[in-house]
Design an enzyme around this catalytic site. Structure first.
Site, PDB file in Angstrom:
ATOM      1  N   VAL A   1      45.165  38.733  49.276  1.00 51.28           N
ATOM      2  CA  VAL A   1      46.116  38.064  50.171  1.00 51.28           C
ATOM      3  C   VAL A   1      46.985  37.105  49.364  1.00 51.28           C
ATOM      4  O   VAL A   1      46.475  36.208  48.699  1.00 51.28           O
ATOM      5  CB  VAL A   1      45.389  37.285  51.287  1.00 51.28           C
ATOM      6  CG1 VAL A   1      46.392  36.532  52.147  1.00 51.28           C
ATOM      7  CG2 VAL A   1      44.552  38.218  52.143  1.00 51.28           C
TER       8      VAL A   1
ATOM      9  N   LYS B   1      46.665  41.745  55.612  1.00 47.50           N
ATOM     10  CA  LYS B   1      46.401  40.394  55.112  1.00 47.50           C
ATOM     11  C   LYS B   1      46.045  39.442  56.247  1.00 47.50           C
ATOM     12  O   LYS B   1      45.156  38.595  56.088  1.00 47.50           O
ATOM     13  CB  LYS B   1      47.621  39.891  54.346  1.00 47.50           C
ATOM     14  CG  LYS B   1      47.939  40.720  53.100  1.00 47.50           C
ATOM     15  CD  LYS B   1      49.286  40.347  52.507  1.00 47.50           C
ATOM     16  CE  LYS B   1      49.633  41.240  51.326  1.00 47.50           C
ATOM     17  NZ  LYS B   1      50.995  40.983  50.801  1.00 47.50           N
TER      18      LYS B   1
ATOM     19  N   ILE C   1      48.676  32.810  45.229  1.00 47.88           N
ATOM     20  CA  ILE C   1      48.383  31.664  46.086  1.00 47.88           C
ATOM     21  C   ILE C   1      46.884  31.652  46.388  1.00 47.88           C
ATOM     22  O   ILE C   1      46.336  32.668  46.809  1.00 47.88           O
ATOM     23  CB  ILE C   1      49.163  31.750  47.420  1.00 47.88           C
ATOM     24  CG1 ILE C   1      50.661  31.883  47.164  1.00 47.88           C
ATOM     25  CG2 ILE C   1      48.878  30.550  48.296  1.00 47.88           C
ATOM     26  CD1 ILE C   1      51.473  32.129  48.423  1.00 47.88           C
TER      27      ILE C   1
END
Length: 440
Positions: A143, A216, A147
């Protein structure tokens, strides 16, 4: 007493078997080579690739891998005695990727994967395999690329009760919508450019039809709410219906259009959807442009927070994979969905008809008297309250003109009923474009 650099380097290496040597797999190999010193210190022991599985042994990947053990069948990595951790970078919810991950977990080997489709579709069964065989399954790279979205939700917010999760989860769509807004070009033109630049695949449907973002969102929602969310329960819309005209109207109204994946928890169950949304242009999420992703979480104690960064690419994704490997080396692992599998149960989905919010409705209507009265009468009969309206003046040669209506918050079922009745009017010349408004 702390260990010296020499003591750490002399420890038994953690041995990796990597399945898939595309951009991410090759990027991981280069990252482990170039940052070997810092990775060894942070992992507490050396990390090295000992075996790989890839179709083409002769392809130039920017690093010499000829000394490694090569497996023609990726599933064989699960039984290779010189592999401690299996890294699955093949992709897809079925086939070799699924067989490899299941075989590795059954063999008691830790697995690191970037495979969002696999986790979204089979996350519940894989979590149970992981627990039954005491084999960690980590997937930070699944995902939002580089990040730290998974760690933020599963670990950083572990003590809070999360009310919602989501954000901009697909860089291809965000790039297309950004370029459409900035240049005034239509979807098909910008998509072709994105394909030329490598931001979109030759077959872009997984991205532009919202499927990638839905994978996601399924993972994030499962982590946020501590229960597996069924992928099939996620309402999915893409961005093919968005025209340059919608971006123009959105700007006039003080909004920007983003493809958002959003999941909310209520007493009636989980509401999860991927769809284009109008968001106020002054909000942080509206300022996330180009190929960047952003994840927003809201909890009862932490309030709302957002993390932003590159959501794809060899570097960011390889970095996320390596972070999971370092956690395994140090023994820092947690249950797949952040809670013991014995507490997991199916999540109830809230029917889409019960969703509530404001809407943007764009129509192409005949330029003649009485049209607006007919449309507003339908809205009234369906219980939809109108907030504002924009009508572009027509040129003499135009028989149809765009009309935009913005509603007050209303039930999804009421808005959909109104949309169907309006679309059936003989004065409406094209399929109405309906976009939800999210006032973050």
């Amino acid at each position: 007493m702390s260990s010296s650099k020499g003591d750490v380097a002399s420890k038994t290496p953690l041995r990796l078997g990597v399945a898939g040597l595309g951009t991410v797999g090759a990027g991981l190999a280069i990252l482990l080579r170039d940052n070997a010193d810092i990775i060894t210190k942070r992992a507490g022991r050396p990390i090295e690739i000992t075996a790989v599985a890839a179709r083409d042994k002769t392809r130039d990947r920017g690093i010499d891998l000829s000394a490694l053990t090569w497996h023609s069948n990726a599933v064989d990595l699960a039984s290779d005695p010189n592999v401690d951790v299996v890294v699955e970078l093949i992709g897809g919810s079925e086939g070799t990727a699924r067989s490899l991950v299941e075989a590795a977990l059954k063999a008691g080997k830790a697995v690191v994967t970037a495979n969002k489709a696999l986790l979204a579709v089979h996350g519940d069964s894989l979590a149970r395999l992981s627990a039954a065989n005491n084999a960690p399954l980590l997937f930070e790279a699944a995902v939002a690329g580089g990040i730290p979205a998974i760690k933020t939700v599963r670990e950083g917010l572990a003590a809070d009760r999360l009310l919602s999760i989501g954000g901009i989860l697909n860089g291809t769509c965000n790039y297309i919508l950004t370029a459409m807004r900035e240049t005034g070009r239509d979807f098909s033109d910008v998509l072709a450019e994105a394909q030329e630049l490598g931001y979109a695949e030759a077959d872009p449907s997984t991205d532009v039809d919202g499927i990638d973002a839905a994978h996601k969102l399924t993972i994030l929602a499962s982590l946020a709410f501590g229960q597996p969310v069924e992928f099939d329960s996620v309402h999915v819309e893409g961005i093919r219906c968005i025209g340059a005209l919608d971006l123009t109207f959105a700007r006039t109204l003080g909004y920007r259009i983003k493809l958002l994946g959003l999941a909310r928890q209520s007493e009636r169950g989980v509401e999860a959807r991927v769809a284009p949304c109008l968001v106020p242009e002054a909000t942080p999420i509206a300022q996330v442009d180009g190929v960047f992703n952003a994840v927003i979480a809201e909890g009862t104690f932490v309030g709302r927070l957002m993390v932003e960064g590159r959501g794809a690419g060899a570097g960011p994704t390889a970095s996320a994979v390596a972070a999971d490997i370092i956690d395994i080396a140090r023994g820092n692992t947690v249950p797949v969905w952040g809670t013991d599998v014995t507490t997991l149960k199916a999540t109830q989905s809230r029917p889409a008809s019960e969703w509530h919010g404001a809407f943007y409705l764009r129509l192409s209507v005949a330029d003649r008297a009485g049209v607006i009265a007919d449309i507003t009468a339908i809205l009234r009969d369906c219980g939809v309250s109108l907030s504002s309206m924009i009508q572009h003046p027509s040129a003499k040669q135009e028989q149809n003109v765009p009309l935009v209506l913005v509603t007050h918050p209303t039930d999804e079922s009421a808005m959909q009923a109104a949309r169907q009745r309006i679309a059936a009017l003989d004065v409406v010349s094209a399929e109405p474009v309906l976009i939800r408004i999210e006032n973050f």
